[in-house]
Design a protein around this motif. Sequence first.
Motif, PDB file in Angstrom:
ATOM      1  N   GLU A 369       0.817  -1.212   0.000  1.00  0.00           N
ATOM      2  CA  GLU A 369       0.000   0.000   0.000  1.00  0.00           C
ATOM      3  C   GLU A 369       0.854   1.265   0.000  1.00  0.00           C
ATOM      4  OE1 GLU A 369      -3.389   2.153   2.830  1.00  0.00           O
ATOM      5  OE2 GLU A 369      -2.824   0.055   3.166  1.00  0.00           O
ATOM      6  N   ARG A 370       1.992   1.229   0.686  1.00  0.00           N
ATOM      7  CA  ARG A 370       2.798   2.435   0.877  1.00  0.00           C
ATOM      8  C   ARG A 370       3.855   2.646  -0.205  1.00  0.00           C
ATOM      9  NH1 ARG A 370       3.179   4.565   6.146  1.00  0.00           N
ATOM     10  NH2 ARG A 370       5.320   5.156   5.645  1.00  0.00           N
ATOM     11  N   SER A 371       4.076   1.655  -1.078  1.00  0.00           N
ATOM     12  CA  SER A 371       5.278   1.677  -1.916  1.00  0.00           C
ATOM     13  C   SER A 371       4.982   1.724  -3.411  1.00  0.00           C
ATOM     14  CB  SER A 371       6.130   0.443  -1.613  1.00  0.00           C
ATOM     15  OG  SER A 371       6.369   0.323  -0.222  1.00  0.00           O
ATOM     16  N   ASP A 372       5.888   2.367  -4.140  1.00  0.00           N
ATOM     17  CA  ASP A 372       5.836   2.380  -5.605  1.00  0.00           C
ATOM     18  C   ASP A 372       6.749   1.306  -6.194  1.00  0.00           C
ATOM     19  OD1 ASP A 372       4.103   4.630  -5.662  1.00  0.00           O
ATOM     20  OD2 ASP A 372       5.822   5.929  -5.268  1.00  0.00           O
ATOM     21  N   ILE A 373       7.803   0.973  -5.463  1.00  0.00           N
ATOM     22  CA  ILE A 373       8.703  -0.111  -5.859  1.00  0.00           C
ATOM     23  C   ILE A 373       8.680  -1.163  -4.757  1.00  0.00           C
ATOM     24  CG2 ILE A 373      11.108  -0.779  -6.266  1.00  0.00           C
ATOM     25  CD1 ILE A 373      11.608   1.920  -7.491  1.00  0.00           C
ATOM     26  N   ASP A 390      -2.406  -8.454  -6.401  1.00  0.00           N
ATOM     27  CA  ASP A 390      -1.975  -7.784  -5.169  1.00  0.00           C
ATOM     28  C   ASP A 390      -1.218  -6.490  -5.472  1.00  0.00           C
ATOM     29  OD1 ASP A 390      -2.997  -9.672  -3.366  1.00  0.00           O
ATOM     30  OD2 ASP A 390      -1.247 -10.964  -3.597  1.00  0.00           O
ATOM     31  N   PHE A 391      -0.791  -6.330  -6.725  1.00  0.00           N
ATOM     32  CA  PHE A 391       0.041  -5.192  -7.093  1.00  0.00           C
ATOM     33  C   PHE A 391      -0.728  -4.204  -7.971  1.00  0.00           C
ATOM     34  CE2 PHE A 391       2.738  -8.874  -6.436  1.00  0.00           C
ATOM     35  CZ  PHE A 391       3.707  -8.387  -5.580  1.00  0.00           C
ATOM     36  N   ARG A 392      -0.431  -2.925  -7.805  1.00  0.00           N
ATOM     37  CA  ARG A 392      -0.991  -1.908  -8.681  1.00  0.00           C
ATOM     38  C   ARG A 392      -0.246  -1.931 -10.014  1.00  0.00           C
ATOM     39  NH1 ARG A 392       0.357   1.385  -4.277  1.00  0.00           N
ATOM     40  NH2 ARG A 392       1.735   2.578  -5.673  1.00  0.00           N
ATOM     41  N   SER A 393      -0.913  -1.537 -11.055  1.00  0.00           N
ATOM     42  CA  SER A 393      -0.296  -1.575 -12.383  1.00  0.00           C
ATOM     43  C   SER A 393       0.853  -0.582 -12.516  1.00  0.00           C
ATOM     44  CB  SER A 393      -1.349  -1.291 -13.462  1.00  0.00           C
ATOM     45  OG  SER A 393      -1.924  -0.006 -13.264  1.00  0.00           O
ATOM     46  N   ASP A 394       0.865   0.452 -11.659  1.00  0.00           N
ATOM     47  CA  ASP A 394       1.933   1.453 -11.752  1.00  0.00           C
ATOM     48  C   ASP A 394       3.137   1.115 -10.868  1.00  0.00           C
ATOM     49  OD1 ASP A 394       0.519   1.851  -9.373  1.00  0.00           O
ATOM     50  OD2 ASP A 394       0.951   4.004  -9.334  1.00  0.00           O
ATOM     51  N   ASP A 406       6.736 -16.548 -12.297  1.00  0.00           N
ATOM     52  CA  ASP A 406       5.674 -17.223 -13.047  1.00  0.00           C
ATOM     53  C   ASP A 406       4.309 -16.556 -12.887  1.00  0.00           C
ATOM     54  OD1 ASP A 406       7.433 -19.181 -14.021  1.00  0.00           O
ATOM     55  OD2 ASP A 406       7.239 -20.348 -12.173  1.00  0.00           O
ATOM     56  N   ARG A 407       4.262 -15.424 -12.176  1.00  0.00           N
ATOM     57  CA  ARG A 407       2.999 -14.701 -12.049  1.00  0.00           C
ATOM     58  C   ARG A 407       2.801 -13.803 -13.274  1.00  0.00           C
ATOM     59  NH1 ARG A 407       4.148 -17.421  -8.126  1.00  0.00           N
ATOM     60  NH2 ARG A 407       3.479 -17.096  -5.973  1.00  0.00           N
ATOM     61  N   ALA A 408       1.578 -13.676 -13.697  1.00  0.00           N
ATOM     62  CA  ALA A 408       1.267 -12.795 -14.836  1.00  0.00           C
ATOM     63  C   ALA A 408       1.044 -11.379 -14.312  1.00  0.00           C
ATOM     64  CB  ALA A 408       0.037 -13.309 -15.573  1.00  0.00           C
ATOM     65  N   LEU A 409       2.111 -10.752 -13.861  1.00  0.00           N
ATOM     66  CA  LEU A 409       2.006  -9.419 -13.272  1.00  0.00           C
ATOM     67  C   LEU A 409       1.694  -8.383 -14.350  1.00  0.00           C
ATOM     68  CD1 LEU A 409       5.043  -9.417 -10.793  1.00  0.00           C
ATOM     69  CD2 LEU A 409       2.679 -10.063 -10.341  1.00  0.00           C
ATOM     70  N   THR A 410       0.813  -7.459 -14.020  1.00  0.00           N
ATOM     71  CA  THR A 410       0.488  -6.378 -14.956  1.00  0.00           C
ATOM     72  C   THR A 410       1.415  -5.183 -14.762  1.00  0.00           C
ATOM     73  OG1 THR A 410      -1.152  -5.494 -13.406  1.00  0.00           O
ATOM     74  CG2 THR A 410      -1.925  -7.066 -15.060  1.00  0.00           C
ATOM     75  N   CYS A 411       2.156  -5.175 -13.665  1.00  0.00           N
ATOM     76  CA  CYS A 411       3.103  -4.087 -13.420  1.00  0.00           C
ATOM     77  C   CYS A 411       4.479  -4.470 -13.966  1.00  0.00           C
ATOM     78  CB  CYS A 411       3.185  -3.784 -11.927  1.00  0.00           C
ATOM     79  SG  CYS A 411       3.784  -5.163 -10.924  1.00  0.00           S
ATOM     80  N   ARG A 412       5.410  -3.540 -13.915  1.00  0.00           N
ATOM     81  CA  ARG A 412       6.766  -3.799 -14.387  1.00  0.00           C
ATOM     82  C   ARG A 412       7.438  -4.803 -13.447  1.00  0.00           C
ATOM     83  NH1 ARG A 412      11.377  -1.322 -16.863  1.00  0.00           N
ATOM     84  NH2 ARG A 412      12.835  -3.078 -17.030  1.00  0.00           N
ATOM     85  N   TYR A 413       8.072  -5.826 -14.031  1.00  0.00           N
ATOM     86  CA  TYR A 413       8.724  -6.871 -13.237  1.00  0.00           C
ATOM     87  C   TYR A 413      10.188  -6.966 -13.629  1.00  0.00           C
ATOM     88  CZ  TYR A 413       9.937 -11.485 -11.374  1.00  0.00           C
ATOM     89  OH  TYR A 413      10.547 -12.521 -10.705  1.00  0.00           O
TER      90      TYR A 413
END
Length: 421
Positions: A369-373, A390-394, A406-413
């Motif tokens: 909740e508190r972090s961008d990275i 669990d992650f924001r797209s930004d 192996d997660r299909a993350l929508t954010c930068r990985y």
Amino acid sequence: MSLKVAVVGIGRVGLPLAVVLSKYYDTIGLDKNKSLVEGLRRRELQLIEPRVREYIERYNPKFDTDLSKVSDCDIVFICVGTQAKGVGYSAKNVADVILELEPYLQRPEQLLVVVSTVPPGVFSGGIVPDRILSKIAGVCYNPTMISLGDAIRGFESPEYLVIGQSNPKAGHILEDFWSTIIGRDVPVFKTSLEGAAVVKYGLNAALVLRISMLSFLTELCEKADADVDLISSVLSHDSRISGKKMLRGGLGFGGTCFPVDVEALITLCSDLGLDTNFMNAVKLLNQRQVERSVEIVKSFGRKKVGVLGITYKPNTDVVDNSQSLEIALALAESGLEVTVYDPGGLDALRKLGYDSKLHLVSSVGEVLERSDIIFIGVDWPEFHNLKADDFRSDQVVIDPWRVLRDRALTCRYYGYGLVSS
């Protein structure tokens, strides 16, 4: 007649050893730290180590501060701390406790066993005085090959046993003692006391080299469009290399042993007039993992960083020489706002005063909740439960251990050692 056993020094190594031995022998754990002993009597643990509490409750080992209890014991294990800043290890604490135990080492059937890591040369240098040796069965050096976070299994199911012996009788007594616990099929390597000390140093050198090699390969893979996990799998199937342990690129090594082992080997080589470039290179490569992690985090230009995991590895509360902690502190010192969660290490951080530099929270959710990275510094099992939503797209997820690869993350990985990084 059942053997009576004492373990002198019931810290991170001595306590797991004592509780394992209590399953098979009449065992007492001894320590001069009164608050530690009183806490253990109340079943209060000052460390995180899987199954230790279970063994204490099930096998009911005794704990005391009175070293005279050694008088009634047949085998006495010494597990006091020996780490010394800048040189790796010092045998001073072992020497001191041996002298304190001298009045209680008077019987010809008694065996003294040093478990603490000590530098080569200390036994020939007289760490156990001849006046003690002449009264007991002998001395053994029985260096631990366990891993914190898995100590119980390490003591009960070792892959091998190393015994340094002052005489063949002493080695036979200790081998027979351990056979009750580990059976007769585990390889036992007997040598001189000094030989065992060099074996311990050599083993640790090989392990840190292996870890460092994979640390090097993570960065190479990112630049050369390769996958470090695939390389690890290939290496683990090569009989010339053999085995999967330590074959996983990440943040390198930390904790109470390996960094100290490296310093100890550098000191030993220097004292013997040998070239130190080899181990210095290992040290520098390990430090490189911290430096490049800080560079990667800062390259995204965000101000709020969340660090998941701050201990030096999972399933422990040890933060000593933690690569993740060093990274978090460096980021905070550079002006970034750093929020930290760890399942086991937060109390240790508070005791060390790091809560003045890092914002400590009690859950993964608060970090997200508190972090961008999000920087996953330790491969705790809890973090494997994270899902893509669990992650924001930004947000940006930086994952040295590839927990979420192996997660299909929508954010930068950014996974260390992966083509996509």
